[in-house]
Write a protein that holds these residues in place. Structure first.
Motif, PDB file in Angstrom:
ATOM      1  N   GLY A  89       0.855  -1.187   0.000  1.00  0.00           N
ATOM      2  CA  GLY A  89       0.000   0.000   0.000  1.00  0.00           C
ATOM      3  C   GLY A  89       0.884   1.226   0.000  1.00  0.00           C
ATOM      4  O   GLY A  89       1.189   1.799  -1.033  1.00  0.00           O
ATOM      5  N   LYS A  90       1.339   1.615   1.176  1.00  0.00           N
ATOM      6  CA  LYS A  90       2.257   2.744   1.277  1.00  0.00           C
ATOM      7  C   LYS A  90       3.550   2.472   0.502  1.00  0.00           C
ATOM      8  O   LYS A  90       4.132   3.365  -0.109  1.00  0.00           O
ATOM      9  N   THR A  91       4.025   1.225   0.550  1.00  0.00           N
ATOM     10  CA  THR A  91       5.217   0.832  -0.193  1.00  0.00           C
ATOM     11  C   THR A  91       4.980  -0.530  -0.841  1.00  0.00           C
ATOM     12  O   THR A  91       4.079  -1.280  -0.449  1.00  0.00           O
ATOM     13  N   LEU A  92       5.842  -0.851  -1.803  1.00  0.00           N
ATOM     14  CA  LEU A  92       5.712  -2.111  -2.514  1.00  0.00           C
ATOM     15  C   LEU A  92       5.998  -3.313  -1.622  1.00  0.00           C
ATOM     16  O   LEU A  92       5.448  -4.401  -1.826  1.00  0.00           O
ATOM     17  N   ASP A  93       6.876  -3.140  -0.635  1.00  0.00           N
ATOM     18  CA  ASP A  93       7.274  -4.264   0.219  1.00  0.00           C
ATOM     19  C   ASP A  93       6.461  -4.378   1.499  1.00  0.00           C
ATOM     20  O   ASP A  93       6.760  -5.205   2.359  1.00  0.00           O
ATOM     21  N   HIS A  94       5.427  -3.574   1.644  1.00  0.00           N
ATOM     22  CA  HIS A  94       4.741  -3.487   2.928  1.00  0.00           C
ATOM     23  C   HIS A  94       4.135  -4.824   3.341  1.00  0.00           C
ATOM     24  O   HIS A  94       3.579  -5.545   2.522  1.00  0.00           O
ATOM     25  N   ILE A  95       4.263  -5.130   4.630  1.00  0.00           N
ATOM     26  CA  ILE A  95       3.608  -6.306   5.185  1.00  0.00           C
ATOM     27  C   ILE A  95       2.749  -5.891   6.372  1.00  0.00           C
ATOM     28  O   ILE A  95       2.948  -4.832   6.982  1.00  0.00           O
ATOM     29  N   SER A  96       1.773  -6.738   6.673  1.00  0.00           N
ATOM     30  CA  SER A  96       1.017  -6.646   7.916  1.00  0.00           C
ATOM     31  C   SER A  96       1.435  -7.817   8.794  1.00  0.00           C
ATOM     32  O   SER A  96       1.662  -8.921   8.295  1.00  0.00           O
ATOM     33  N   VAL A  97       1.543  -7.576  10.086  1.00  0.00           N
ATOM     34  CA  VAL A  97       1.866  -8.642  11.034  1.00  0.00           C
ATOM     35  C   VAL A  97       0.620  -8.896  11.873  1.00  0.00           C
ATOM     36  O   VAL A  97       0.290  -8.125  12.778  1.00  0.00           O
ATOM     37  N   ASP A  98      -0.069  -9.969  11.535  1.00  0.00           N
ATOM     38  CA  ASP A  98      -1.318 -10.319  12.191  1.00  0.00           C
ATOM     39  C   ASP A  98      -1.015 -11.258  13.359  1.00  0.00           C
ATOM     40  O   ASP A  98      -0.331 -12.275  13.185  1.00  0.00           O
ATOM     41  N   VAL A  99      -1.535 -10.915  14.541  1.00  0.00           N
ATOM     42  CA  VAL A  99      -1.269 -11.709  15.743  1.00  0.00           C
ATOM     43  C   VAL A  99      -2.616 -12.045  16.397  1.00  0.00           C
ATOM     44  O   VAL A  99      -3.089 -11.334  17.304  1.00  0.00           O
ATOM     45  N   PRO A 100      -3.281 -13.100  15.938  1.00  0.00           N
ATOM     46  CA  PRO A 100      -4.622 -13.412  16.446  1.00  0.00           C
ATOM     47  C   PRO A 100      -4.668 -13.615  17.962  1.00  0.00           C
ATOM     48  O   PRO A 100      -5.616 -13.178  18.617  1.00  0.00           O
ATOM     49  N   SER A 101      -3.649 -14.271  18.515  1.00  0.00           N
ATOM     50  CA  SER A 101      -3.666 -14.575  19.945  1.00  0.00           C
ATOM     51  C   SER A 101      -3.559 -13.336  20.813  1.00  0.00           C
ATOM     52  O   SER A 101      -3.920 -13.351  21.990  1.00  0.00           O
ATOM     53  N   ALA A 102      -3.046 -12.228  20.263  1.00  0.00           N
ATOM     54  CA  ALA A 102      -2.965 -10.959  20.985  1.00  0.00           C
ATOM     55  C   ALA A 102      -4.064  -9.996  20.556  1.00  0.00           C
ATOM     56  O   ALA A 102      -4.134  -8.872  21.059  1.00  0.00           O
ATOM     57  N   ASP A 103      -4.911 -10.426  19.612  1.00  0.00           N
ATOM     58  CA  ASP A 103      -5.996  -9.600  19.078  1.00  0.00           C
ATOM     59  C   ASP A 103      -5.474  -8.260  18.561  1.00  0.00           C
ATOM     60  O   ASP A 103      -6.061  -7.217  18.801  1.00  0.00           O
ATOM     61  N   LEU A 104      -4.359  -8.320  17.837  1.00  0.00           N
ATOM     62  CA  LEU A 104      -3.796  -7.093  17.283  1.00  0.00           C
ATOM     63  C   LEU A 104      -3.161  -7.369  15.933  1.00  0.00           C
ATOM     64  O   LEU A 104      -2.827  -8.508  15.595  1.00  0.00           O
ATOM     65  N   VAL A 105      -2.992  -6.301  15.174  1.00  0.00           N
ATOM     66  CA  VAL A 105      -2.266  -6.361  13.910  1.00  0.00           C
ATOM     67  C   VAL A 105      -1.346  -5.144  13.837  1.00  0.00           C
ATOM     68  O   VAL A 105      -1.727  -4.039  14.220  1.00  0.00           O
ATOM     69  N   CYS A 106      -0.111  -5.370  13.386  1.00  0.00           N
ATOM     70  CA  CYS A 106       0.833  -4.282  13.150  1.00  0.00           C
ATOM     71  C   CYS A 106       0.659  -3.832  11.700  1.00  0.00           C
ATOM     72  O   CYS A 106       0.906  -4.607  10.768  1.00  0.00           O
ATOM     73  N   ALA A 107       0.240  -2.593  11.529  1.00  0.00           N
ATOM     74  CA  ALA A 107      -0.134  -2.079  10.208  1.00  0.00           C
ATOM     75  C   ALA A 107       0.991  -1.358   9.504  1.00  0.00           C
ATOM     76  O   ALA A 107       0.879  -1.055   8.309  1.00  0.00           O
ATOM     77  N   GLY A 108       2.087  -1.050  10.210  1.00  0.00           N
ATOM     78  CA  GLY A 108       3.135  -0.246   9.601  1.00  0.00           C
ATOM     79  C   GLY A 108       2.600   1.100   9.152  1.00  0.00           C
ATOM     80  O   GLY A 108       1.727   1.687   9.805  1.00  0.00           O
TER      81      GLY A 108
END
Length: 274
Positions: free
Chosen positions: A130-149
């Motif tokens: 999105g913001k960059t070509l290499d962007h990733i999301s880090v989804d952590v279901p057990s912590a009920d959070l996602v790192c969106a960068g």
């Protein structure tokens, strides 16, 4: 530096420089970082708080995207395994303010997705450009959070050189994860509604710019775009933070300099004439 626990064995560090965020996932005496702050002073403070005072050893660092304002701690932990999406170099070379001193090659790269277990949590690394070509999301279901960068910046987005529609698609995918908390690349941790608020900002900014371009000469349009207040784009009940105001102003500069949304305006005009 602001330090905040956000889940079991998950700590968030917000630096002074650009309020860049690093998130530490803890497994006993070992730590994995998602992102690595924006300035050496902040990185040194992170090492003091995490390693010297809490006794943790940084074993791995995951990059949500390889831009310098998220890489300052890399040289402080040269033995840590560095993980990034395959297009990391494209992002590093095409940023506005590159800091080569922070650059270290990742040892592990992936294309679409990978998962790893770290202590109590499974981290799902998903390519989400999105913001960059290499962007990733880090989804952590057990912590009920996602790192969106940087696919969000607080309750807004930062366009820079990104395709706004790619940013929109990235936020929609973040929303599909259904997590209760979202950690951005800047400012900190937000409830999930932040994704709707960022989408609202992006859509209102686009609609406003398209409307201006459709009704004014090029020179008039640039002046009117440069004067768009952030309040015209924010979701209801949202009060702009100082950081968001600053990056909204940068958005307006980018829109004028790069003719952002000009294609959208041309398509809207074509449809109106059809």
């Amino acid at each position: 530096m602001r330090v905040q626990p956000v889940a079991e064995q998950v700590w968030m560090f917000v630096g002074d420089d650009h309020e860049s965020v690093a998130t530490a996932f803890i497994d006993g005496d070992d730590a994995l970082l998602v992102d690595a702050l924006g300035r050496t002073d902040d990185a040194l403070r992170l090492r003091q708080l995490l390693c010297e005072e809490r006794g943790k050893t940084v074993r791995a660092i995951v990059a949500t995207h390889c831009m310098s304002d998220h890489m300052a701690a890399l040289p402080l932990f040269p033995q840590a395994l560095r993980i990034a999406q395959r297009h990391y170099r494209h992002t590093f070379l095409h940023q506005n303010r590159r800091e080569d001193a922070y650059y270290l090659e990742p040892q592990l790269v992936f294309d679409h997705a990978m998962s790893l277990r770290w202590g109590a949590h499974e981290l799902r690394l998903l390519h989400n450009p999105g913001k960059t070509l290499d962007h990733i999301s880090v989804d952590v279901p057990s912590a009920d959070l996602v790192c969106a960068g940087d696919n969000i910046v607080g309750r807004i987005v930062y366009l820079s050189r990104a395709d706004p529609m790619a940013l929109r698609a990235a936020i929609l995918r973040l929303r599909e994860f259904g997590r209760g908390s979202v950690i951005g690349g800047h400012i900190g941790c937000f409830p999930a509604v932040v994704l709707d608020q960022a989408l609202h900002y992006l859509d209102r900014l686009r609609d406003t710019v398209v409307g201006i371009r459709a009704s004014a000469t090029s020179r008039q349009a640039d002046a009117r775009i440069a004067a768009i207040p952030i309040e015209a784009c924010l979701a209801p009940q949202v009060q702009a933070l100082a950081f968001e105001r600053d990056w909204h102003a940068r958005n307006l500069e980018a829109i004028v300099a790069q003719s952002v949304f000009a294609l959208d305006a041309a398509m809207a005009l074509r449809e109106a004439r059809a």
